[in-house]
Design a protein around this motif. Structure first.
Motif, PDB file in Angstrom:
ATOM      1  N   GLY A 119       0.725  -1.147  -0.188  1.00  0.00           N
ATOM      2  CA  GLY A 119       0.059   0.003   0.100  1.00  0.00           C
ATOM      3  C   GLY A 119       0.648   0.978   0.008  1.00  0.00           C
ATOM      4  O   GLY A 119       0.551   2.260  -0.750  1.00  0.00           O
ATOM      5  N   ALA A 120       2.064   1.219   0.855  1.00  0.00           N
ATOM      6  CA  ALA A 120       2.862   2.517   0.937  1.00  0.00           C
ATOM      7  C   ALA A 120       3.508   2.705  -0.513  1.00  0.00           C
ATOM      8  O   ALA A 120       3.519   3.966  -0.849  1.00  0.00           O
ATOM      9  CB  ALA A 120       3.875   2.397   1.875  1.00  0.00           C
TER      10      ALA A 120
ATOM     11  N   PHE B 158      -4.150   7.757   6.859  1.00  0.00           N
ATOM     12  CA  PHE B 158      -3.069   6.787   6.970  1.00  0.00           C
ATOM     13  C   PHE B 158      -2.882   6.610   5.622  1.00  0.00           C
ATOM     14  O   PHE B 158      -3.726   5.903   4.758  1.00  0.00           O
ATOM     15  CB  PHE B 158      -3.696   5.754   7.935  1.00  0.00           C
ATOM     16  N   HIS B 159      -1.644   6.729   5.309  1.00  0.00           N
ATOM     17  CA  HIS B 159      -1.216   6.516   3.758  1.00  0.00           C
ATOM     18  C   HIS B 159       0.159   5.665   3.770  1.00  0.00           C
ATOM     19  O   HIS B 159       0.490   5.205   2.628  1.00  0.00           O
ATOM     20  CB  HIS B 159      -0.922   7.821   2.971  1.00  0.00           C
TER      21      HIS B 159
ATOM     22  N   GLU C 198      -8.679   9.191   1.651  1.00  0.00           N
ATOM     23  CA  GLU C 198      -9.467   7.777   1.772  1.00  0.00           C
ATOM     24  C   GLU C 198     -10.840   8.155   1.777  1.00  0.00           C
ATOM     25  O   GLU C 198     -11.394   9.066   2.442  1.00  0.00           O
ATOM     26  CB  GLU C 198      -8.904   7.153   3.203  1.00  0.00           C
TER      27      GLU C 198
ATOM     28  N   ASP D 186      -6.860   7.048  -2.092  1.00  0.00           N
ATOM     29  CA  ASP D 186      -6.195   5.775  -1.487  1.00  0.00           C
ATOM     30  C   ASP D 186      -7.491   4.855  -1.245  1.00  0.00           C
ATOM     31  O   ASP D 186      -8.001   4.960  -0.166  1.00  0.00           O
ATOM     32  CB  ASP D 186      -5.742   6.265  -0.301  1.00  0.00           C
TER      33      ASP D 186
ATOM     34  N   VAL E 209      -6.632   1.630  -0.702  1.00  0.00           N
ATOM     35  CA  VAL E 209      -5.610   0.529  -0.151  1.00  0.00           C
ATOM     36  C   VAL E 209      -6.472  -0.544   0.721  1.00  0.00           C
ATOM     37  O   VAL E 209      -6.403  -1.702   0.664  1.00  0.00           O
ATOM     38  CB  VAL E 209      -4.414   0.916   0.599  1.00  0.00           C
ATOM     39  N   GLN E 210      -7.327   0.265   1.600  1.00  0.00           N
ATOM     40  CA  GLN E 210      -8.006  -0.660   2.645  1.00  0.00           C
ATOM     41  C   GLN E 210      -9.359  -0.836   2.236  1.00  0.00           C
ATOM     42  O   GLN E 210     -10.124  -1.627   2.149  1.00  0.00           O
ATOM     43  CB  GLN E 210      -8.112  -0.014   4.082  1.00  0.00           C
TER      44      GLN E 210
ATOM     45  N   LYS F 242      -4.221  -3.981  -0.359  1.00  0.00           N
ATOM     46  CA  LYS F 242      -4.517  -4.887   0.782  1.00  0.00           C
ATOM     47  C   LYS F 242      -5.119  -6.345   0.316  1.00  0.00           C
ATOM     48  O   LYS F 242      -4.524  -7.257   0.326  1.00  0.00           O
ATOM     49  CB  LYS F 242      -5.184  -4.563   2.116  1.00  0.00           C
TER      50      LYS F 242
END
Ligand SMILES: *Cc1c(COP(=O)(O)O)cnc(C)c1O
Length: 408
Positions: free
Chosen positions: A108-109, A141-142, A193, A226, A228-229, A255
């Protein structure tokens, strides 16, 4: 390696690993679907899925077959080679949205790093602009690389790592006026996000999400989302931004992409993607034949089994049962919020004891920011498991005297 006691593992780990993690008092010996077993063979219901990663359940048989087959055919040759597995995956990913070009990486990062690099380079080399600054939102959170840590903007994660890369400005969550006030000629993009995960599950309202997109269009900024989650069908759509009918310029994901094999990706419009030219961004491992083949199968299963619809339906029912508990036991639960199967139960008091009591009853979940029970079950979880959790939570919360809650 034979299994040892948890205490022995802990001692061994202290002598061998950098002490970066506060671990749960649990070592998983094996897992299947939404079940985990510890070293003593004790069974747990997994409501965390390795932090929104194993969305198709642990040790999914269809994925195991693809993994085994691909492992004997081609695992890795590097990005110096053409690899059709990457194209099969890109096709499937891009079919899910308006995005037109993909780039594969490993986490993700790293996906967010690629998103930041692409945004900056697009401004410089395509738009001929000096704008480089990226506005991010409080609670974001990234990731943990230096740039994504700067984008994350949480002092507790940044301590001792300065100087961080420049060019990130953080703005309060939920405040469109503050966001617009922060826009200057240096601003290149807004990064967000659609459902904040790590901060304790905070979905954007449709007005807020659309307002951010409108600000980007008005000021010529890129919109970086983002996912990612929140991506990969978890919120009831392939991507959370699709709840709001907006069109980000770049989207990151990771993820659940390969159900536990490390993989990340960005997807961008062709307009923005043209800023990456040969040699300007790369990774040794990204998009290997093995992870790409597995991710293809992940997407095929999610689509075939309509897991977006399932996540939406189960998530609604689950949240409604959790809200019933909140009503029956006043003073314990401050809020139940979420989208699809990305759910937070915010307690009215610090929740470590509740979390520990639930683990003791065999339910694995995460406690975010002291008070939020964070639930990220597999999209394939049995509804009966969710109902069993609701009953266990009600039981545990009944034991907490309401006066004690008010005192907090
Ligand atoms: C987990 C997460 C990241 C970081 O992903 P890693 O794979 O741990 O680098 C970035 N953004 C969001 C929204 C996340 O949830």
């Amino acid at each position: 390696m034979t299994s040892s006691s948890l205490a022995a593992i802990k001692t061994r780990e202290e002598s061998l690993l950098c002490h970066t993690y506060g671990r749960y008092p649990l070592s998983a010996a094996r897992a299947q679907g939404s079940r985990l077993w510890d070293l003593d063979g004790r069974e747990y219901v997994d409501l965390l899925s390795g932090i929104a990663v194993t969305s198709l359940g642990h040790c999914n048989e269809e994925l195991a077959l693809v993994m085994a087959e691909q492992a004997r055919k081609l695992v890795h040759v590097s990005n110096l080679f053409y690899q059709e597995e990457q194209l099969d995956l890109a096709q499937r990913l891009l079919d899910l949205s308006h995005c037109e070009k993909a780039f594969f990486c490993n986490s993700g990062a790293e996906a967010n790093e690629a998103m930041i690099k692409l945004a900056r380079r697009y401004m410089k080399r395509v738009r001929n602009s000096d704008a480089f600054e990226i506005l991010t939102l409080k609670g974001a959170f990234h990731g943990r690389t230096l740039a994504t840590l700067a984008a994350t903007g949480q002092p507790k994660y940044q301590d001792g790592f300065d100087p961080l890369p420049e060019g990130f400005v953080q703005v309060p969550w939920g405040d469109l006026a503050a966001l617009e006030a922060a826009v200057t000629p240096r601003t290149a993009a807004i990064m967000a996000e659609m459902v904040q995960g790590e901060s304790g599950i905070h979905p954007m309202s449709p007005d807020y999400a659309r307002g951010i997109e409108a600000l980007c269009r008005k000021h010529g900024l890129l919109l970086l989302v983002d996912e990612v989650q929140s991506g990969m069908y978890r919120t009831g759509r392939p991507w959370a931004f699709q709840h709001f009918d907006i069109r980000p310029d770049i989207v990151s994901c990771a993820k659940a992409l390969a159900n536990g094999l490390p993989m990340g990706a960005i997807m961008a419009t062709s307009e923005v993607a043209q800023a990456f030219t040969p040699g300007m961004h790369a990774t040794t491992f990204g998009g290997s034949a093995l992870v790409s083949a597995v991710a293809c199968k992940v997407l095929d299963i999610m689509r075939r089994d309509r897991l977006d619809e399932r996540a939406a339906r189960l998530g609604e029912a689950f949240m409604s049962r959790l809200r019933d508990v909140a009503t029956r036991l006043p003073g314990r639960i401050r809020e139940v919020r979420g989208l699809g199967l990305m759910i937070g139960v915010e307690l009215a008091f610090p929740g470590h004891e509740v979390w520990a009591a639930l683990l003791d009853r065999g339910f694995v979940l995460n406690l975010a920011h002291e008070r939020v029970l964070r639930l990220l079950p597999a999209l394939t979880i049995d509804e009966a498991d969710l109902n069993a959790f609701v009953a266990a939570l009600e039981d545990v919360l009944t034991a907490v005297p309401a006066e004690a809650c008010h005192a907090c």
